[in-house]
Design an enzyme around this catalytic site. Structure first.
Site, PDB file in Angstrom:
ATOM      1  N   ASP A  98      -6.709   0.334  -7.504  1.00 24.76           N
ATOM      2  CA  ASP A  98      -6.311  -0.769  -6.633  1.00 24.76           C
ATOM      3  C   ASP A  98      -7.358  -1.863  -6.747  1.00 24.76           C
ATOM      4  OD1 ASP A  98      -5.141  -2.352  -4.713  1.00 24.76           O
ATOM      5  OD2 ASP A  98      -5.871  -1.173  -3.017  1.00 24.76           O
ATOM      6  N   HIS A 140       0.812  -1.220   0.000  1.00 22.27           N
ATOM      7  CA  HIS A 140       0.000   0.000   0.000  1.00 22.27           C
ATOM      8  C   HIS A 140       0.849   1.274   0.000  1.00 22.27           C
ATOM      9  CE1 HIS A 140      -3.086  -2.986   1.332  1.00 22.27           C
ATOM     10  NE2 HIS A 140      -3.746  -2.330   0.398  1.00 22.27           N
ATOM     11  N   ASP A 167     -19.633   0.212  -9.643  1.00 21.22           N
ATOM     12  CA  ASP A 167     -18.569  -0.255 -10.524  1.00 21.22           C
ATOM     13  C   ASP A 167     -17.659   0.931 -10.858  1.00 21.22           C
ATOM     14  OD1 ASP A 167     -17.497  -2.285 -12.607  1.00 21.22           O
ATOM     15  OD2 ASP A 167     -17.911  -0.467 -13.760  1.00 21.22           O
TER      16      ASP A 167
END
Length: 299
Positions: A157, A64, A139
């Site tokens: 991500d 991350h 979405d």
């Protein structure tokens, strides 16, 4: 061997990984994918989606921090940020270490977010409660195609796509064109770009080649993620600014945030962007353009 319980992760047709299974913390299904959280011997709590490792307690900070901080610090401005995916909340956690004004996070699977907050609270560190955060269940491609807003930074991500999976059309040229449209003129984007292992460089090189069809400036980099058992690829793309020539100001920018980080600093940055010769060669000579008509399954 004393341990008799193993979680078997199939990473390709020719390879499996075995994780010692100490405890099944959660197992269930959302409308989109199978969600499992286990306690593994080496890596602590681990999140699996559809049987593939997404994040591990021992080393999620490497992934991350590598995903978030280069693009945030290389950008001229990082006040308004869009995160596509990142349901565990750790990407959001890292973004909020910067003086951002607003973060819009769009994720399709509300169940992953809820389960992660319940069983993996160390990942988000209550980041979803920050008043600067706007969480949208949608979405990511649909949101990006319909939004009229512009962002300084877009962070992608998302899980690797499988045939007919929820991320199947989120690595295509058409998708990246829409991402480009929602960036400000000096904006930058970054995407996780799959394994950069010797046996799986086609995917990494194809993402880079596809981004080069859309953006004038594209800069790939890698970081080794122990729980993935592989160097992992990331790619920054920009409309106006060459990320490779923006490193001069990094040291000064890092000074305000470096004490909050465990992995990323100036030396780590230089290492990540110094790709080995065999990877550079594959990037320049292989890979395909991924399109809606010709999507690429990573498995």
């Amino acid at each position: 061997m004393k341990n008799s319980r193993w979680y078997i992760e199939q990473t390709s047709e020719d390879e499996i990984l075995c994780h010692s299974l100490k405890e099944i913390i959660y197992s269930g299904k959302s409308p989109y994918q199978r969600i499992e959280i286990i306690q593994a011997g080496n890596f602590g709590k681990c999140l699996f989606l559809d049987g593939r490792m997404q994040s591990a307690e021992a080393d999620e900070f490497i992934y991350h921090e590598a995903l978030v901080h280069p693009v945030m610090l290389l950008s001229d401005s990082a006040k308004r940020v869009l995160i596509a995916g990142g349901g565990e909340g750790a990407t959001l956690r890292e973004v909020l270490k910067h003086p951002v004004e607003e973060v819009v996070m769009v994720d399709l699977d509300e169940t992953v977010i809820r389960i992660s907050q319940e069983y993996l609270p160390e990942w988000s560190m209550r980041a979803f409660e920050d008043p600067r955060v706007k969480l949208i269940i949608d979405d990511a491609r649909a949101y990006i195609e319909k939004t009229s807003r512009y962002f300084d930074v877009v962070i992608i991500d998302l899980p690797e796509p499988e045939d007919e999976g929820p991320a199947f059309l989120l690595y295509t040229k058409e998708f990246y064109e829409k991402v480009k449209e929602c960036l400000k003129e000096n904006g930058m984007m970054v995407t996780q770009s799959a394994s950069a292992s010797l046996i799986n460089l086609k995917v990494f090189s194809s993402i880079i080649r596809t981004l080069r069809e859309v953006f004038p400036y594209v800069k790939p980099y890698i970081a080794y993620i122990p729980s993935f058992f592989s160097p992992w690829g990331f790619t920054i793309a920009s409309k106006r600014k060459d990320p490779g020539k923006a490193e001069e100001a990094l040291n000064e920018k890092l000074s305000f945030i470096e004490r909050k980080l465990r992995f990323y600093d100036l030396e780590s940055h230089k290492s990540m962007f110094s790709l080995p010769k065999h990877i550079r060669t594959v990037i320049e000579n292989r890979g395909v353009v991924i399109s809606d008509n010709s999507p690429l399954s990573f498995y």
